[in-house]
Design a protein around this motif. Structure first.
Motif, PDB file in Angstrom:
ATOM      1  N   LEU A  84      40.756  73.348  -5.633  1.00 28.83           N
ATOM      2  CA  LEU A  84      40.211  73.369  -4.282  1.00 28.83           C
ATOM      3  C   LEU A  84      40.635  74.631  -3.519  1.00 28.83           C
ATOM      4  CD1 LEU A  84      38.471  71.400  -2.664  1.00 28.83           C
ATOM      5  CD2 LEU A  84      40.540  70.349  -1.790  1.00 28.83           C
ATOM      6  N   PHE A  85      41.850  75.111  -3.757  1.00 27.60           N
ATOM      7  CA  PHE A  85      42.342  76.258  -2.984  1.00 27.60           C
ATOM      8  C   PHE A  85      42.199  77.603  -3.707  1.00 27.60           C
ATOM      9  CE2 PHE A  85      44.215  72.695  -0.766  1.00 27.60           C
ATOM     10  CZ  PHE A  85      43.965  73.053   0.548  1.00 27.60           C
ATOM     11  N   LEU A 115      45.649  65.252 -10.215  1.00 29.51           N
ATOM     12  CA  LEU A 115      45.502  65.432  -8.758  1.00 29.51           C
ATOM     13  C   LEU A 115      46.011  66.811  -8.317  1.00 29.51           C
ATOM     14  CD1 LEU A 115      46.585  61.912  -7.394  1.00 29.51           C
ATOM     15  CD2 LEU A 115      44.297  62.906  -7.363  1.00 29.51           C
ATOM     16  N   ILE A 116      47.168  67.204  -8.867  1.00 28.91           N
ATOM     17  CA  ILE A 116      47.718  68.525  -8.484  1.00 28.91           C
ATOM     18  C   ILE A 116      46.748  69.632  -8.923  1.00 28.91           C
ATOM     19  CG2 ILE A 116      49.618  70.167  -8.889  1.00 28.91           C
ATOM     20  CD1 ILE A 116      51.516  67.738  -9.022  1.00 28.91           C
ATOM     21  N   PHE A 156      39.124  63.861  -7.419  1.00 26.69           N
ATOM     22  CA  PHE A 156      40.272  63.116  -6.875  1.00 26.69           C
ATOM     23  C   PHE A 156      40.078  61.622  -7.151  1.00 26.69           C
ATOM     24  CE2 PHE A 156      40.987  66.817  -4.078  1.00 26.69           C
ATOM     25  CZ  PHE A 156      42.349  66.940  -4.212  1.00 26.69           C
ATOM     26  N   VAL A 189      43.882  69.951  -6.542  1.00 20.10           N
ATOM     27  CA  VAL A 189      44.294  70.656  -5.320  1.00 20.10           C
ATOM     28  C   VAL A 189      44.256  72.166  -5.584  1.00 20.10           C
ATOM     29  CG1 VAL A 189      46.204  71.064  -3.719  1.00 20.10           C
ATOM     30  CG2 VAL A 189      45.698  68.739  -4.463  1.00 20.10           C
ATOM     31  N   LEU A 202      35.832  66.999  -4.913  1.00 22.78           N
ATOM     32  CA  LEU A 202      36.484  65.846  -4.284  1.00 22.78           C
ATOM     33  C   LEU A 202      36.307  64.580  -5.125  1.00 22.78           C
ATOM     34  CD1 LEU A 202      35.545  66.549  -0.570  1.00 22.78           C
ATOM     35  CD2 LEU A 202      37.770  66.861  -1.645  1.00 22.78           C
TER      36      LEU A 202
END
Lengths: 501, 162
Positions: A127-128, A120-121, A363, A124, A360
């Motif tokens: 995503l960024f 999950l990390i 996730f 993220v 997404l």
């Protein structure tokens, strides 16, 4: 970017998407549990199934397989001391001793929660970090893209084998295979020998199936042992009660995730290195380092968190620059390209709905393998008892139908066999296959960009070479290519001196 | 066969392949074959370099047990037997897939898959007959359902059963 994230949520809510993710995760867990079946082979065999799906659904399924198979290699590692995938090797060090102490459920729970949090990390981070990097890639011209392809091959060739020459030869062979068929600008036919199936080039997915399924099946048969009985040592405690213990190791989780992401971003390093580096870091910072190797919970958590954090990291250069970090992502790149998508800025602008829904979906995949892993692991691991005499012909049958299905042509089955033969020869002579995959995947881009660059300067090769060293970004990539080669050669010199002594 | 011997054979093979592909690519027009031309030249150079390095390495390595250039007798014989098994397995895999592909074109996909599975399992020493039939038919049905029913792939044409 937040608009794009909202855009990506839409497709995620469809039933088809959720079924695809669930199917990918379940398939990935099964692939990871079975030693001999690798994530790379699994994805290569399943790309034909995703071919006819909408791109976002197909990619979500492939993403689910990638994440779940990376995690589930730990299941057979913890319960049987047999790593399902190379990524799980560091987990064995403490996972199996825990099973021997009657703590198999605890070890599985730590591995599952750790993998989920690490995954999950890293998503993220993906995503960024990916969108600004993709935007930066807008500054790239043809010479830069050409050099990126060269960089991808040099870095994997330098790191993935014992001899740098072998890795480079494999990469060049892959590039040569990608030149079969039409020239990207002139349309002139090369190396086709009047075989119509080769006019459009060697189909990428067919090559991937041949390269990763045939040598693995041969290897499976070579190492077959008859009458092998596996003893399971299971305990029946509730896995959910170990969640607070996982959360209590916040520093370990964050450190391992960051190590995993950093390792993933560097091409050619891979999940197993991420697991070991993080295991080592956890051991160094532990107050009880003597427990490591004897069933340390921190050890299992560190290696599993990191190796799943690598997955998101590897997708950053893949989606933004088209440079895969390992063989699995090279195959995944093939899966992306057969849907008509090209990594880079365009993927994050024109096809933002597809790429964001893919990110997404990762996730959901990360969350979904928790129940699958916690409650099905003990049943899944019984699959390891499937005899290879069933598994091998089943994989062969899947390879044949998968190759046929791409273009509905039996000629592709023969192409798959030819590439499988090349893969076997490479395996026999201990030549890494990852650079060849990269060559195959990046070859068309490399030749296309080279031709475009040359056509702009009227075919002047000297002027092109000057361009490579005068354009700032291409100069940086060129230096990186040279550094990766130097690093590979240095490692080899070290190995040779050990040999000679 | 030792690793050094294998490496030398691989390097020679690379050189021969480079020469052949070089001959082919230099016969195409220059503007359509610049990339493969550059690649074969680099591949040939690397093959030559690798051959040279392996030849020098084989001369440097002292003949002692465990040293990879020669190795102890037991290690060498183990490696040689593993190589033979790998070659035999490869022959079986390529031969059986080849026959399977021909059968698909001759009879039809369904029959060919059942025949392939039902023949391969006993060849690989799986002897439970009832399971062989169940698994062969089950796998065929599963693949048929996924590819031809669900994904809508056209069935391969065949001579006898269409």
């Amino acid at each position: 970017m937040f608009e794009n994230i909202l855009l990506g949520i839409g497709p995620l809510l469809s039933v088809n998407m959720l079924i695809a993710i669930a199917g990918g995760v379940t398939g990935g867990v099964l692939i990871g549990v079975l030693p001999g079946l690798t994530s790379t082979m699994g994805i290569a065999l399943l790309i034909p199934i995703t071919f006819s799906m909408p791109p976002e659904v197909g990619l979500a399924m492939l993403g689910g397989i990638y994440l779940a198979s990376t995690y589930s290699g730990a299941i057979s590692g913890i319960l049987l001391n047999i790593p399902g995938t190379p990524a799980a090797v560091a987990t064995l060090l403490d996972g199996y001793p825990m099973t021997q102490k009657g703590q198999s459920t605890k070890a599985l729970a730590l591995a599952t929660f750790g993998s989920c949090i690490g995954g999950l990390i890293s998503v993220v981070a993906l995503l960024f970090i990916a969108p600004p990097l993709a935007e930066f890639s807008l500054r790239f011209g043809s010479p830069e893209y050409f050099l990126l392809a060269v960089f991808g091959i040099t870095v994997i060739a330098s790191l993935s084998g014992e001899d740098v020459e072998k890795g480079l030869i494999a990469g060049i062979f892959g590039l040569l295979l990608s030149t079969v068929g039409n020239h990207p600008l002139t349309g002139f036919m090369r190396f086709t020998y009047d075989i119509p199936a080769l006019f459009d080039g060697i189909p990428l997915v067919v090559s991937l199936i041949g390269l990763y399924s045939i040598p693995e099946v041969i290897d499976m048969l070579t190492r077959r042992k008859s009458g092998e009985k596996i003893k399971l040592n299971l305990d029946e405690s509730n896995p959910l009660r170990f969640f607070p213990e996982v959360i209590s190791q916040k520093v370990n989780l964050i450190r391992s995730s960051l190590i995993g992401i950093a390792v993933g971003i560097i091409p050619g390093v891979g999940c197993s290195v991420g697991g070991f580096l993080s295991y080592d870091a956890a051991k160094r910072s532990s107050k009880k380092p003597e427990e490591f190797g004897k069933g340390s919970t921190a050890g299992v958590l560190a290696s599993e968190t990191a190796n799943n954090a690598v997955t998101g990291g590897t997708l950053i250069p893949l989606l933004t620059l088209g440079v895969p970090g390992n063989p699995v992502t090279a195959v995944l790149l093939g899966g992306i390209m057969i849907h008509g998508l090209r990594p880079g800025a365009e993927l994050f602008t024109t096809n933002a709905d597809i790429v964001y829904s893919f990110i997404l979906s990762l996730f959901i995949s990360n969350l979904l393998f928790v129940p699958v892993g916690l409650f099905m692991a003990k049943y899944c691991v019984r699959l390891i008892q499937i005899p290879r005499s069933i598994l091998a012909p089943a994989i062969m049958a899947m390879a044949v139908i998968g190759s046929y299905a791409i273009r509905g042509s039996m000629e592709d089955v023969w192409i798959m066999l030819f590439i499988g033969f090349c893969g076997f020869v490479m395996h026999f002579f201990a030549v890494p296959r990852a650079p060849m995959v990269l060559g195959l995947v990046l070859g068309t881009m490399a030749e296309g960009e080279l031709s475009r660059s040359l056509s702009l300067i009227h075919g002047d090769v000297g002027a092109f070479l000057i361009q490579l060293v005068t354009r700032p970004i291409s100069l940086v990539i060129l230096i990186l290519c040279i550094l990766s080669l130097v690093q590979g050669i240095r490692q080899q010199i070290k190995k040779n001196s050990v040999y000679e002594n | 066969m030792t690793n050094v011997q294998k490496n030398r054979i691989f390097a020679l093979g690379t050189l021969i392949l480079s020469l052949y592909l070089g001959y082919e690519s230099f016969s195409y027009p220059g503007n359509s074959s610049l990339f493969p031309r550059v690649l074969v030249v680099v591949m040939g150079f690397l093959g030559f370099l690798f051959f040279l390095r392996q030849t020098l390495l084989s001369k440097k390595i002292k003949p002692s047990p465990g040293n990879d250039g020669t190795g102890s007798c037991s290690v060498a014989s183990e490696k040689s037997s593993a190589d033979k098994t790998a070659l035999a397995s490869a022959g079986l895999v390529f031969g059986s897939i080849g026959i399977y592909a021909l059968l698909v074109g001759l009879v039809n996909y369904e029959a060919a898959t059942v025949i392939f599975m039902a023949t391969m399992m006993p060849v690989l020493r799986f002897s439970k007959k009832r399971w062989i039939i169940v698994i062969s038919c089950g796998l065929m049905a599963l693949l048929w359902a996924i590819f031809f029913h669900l994904l809508g792939v056209t069935r391969p044409e065949s001579l006898i059963f269409g």
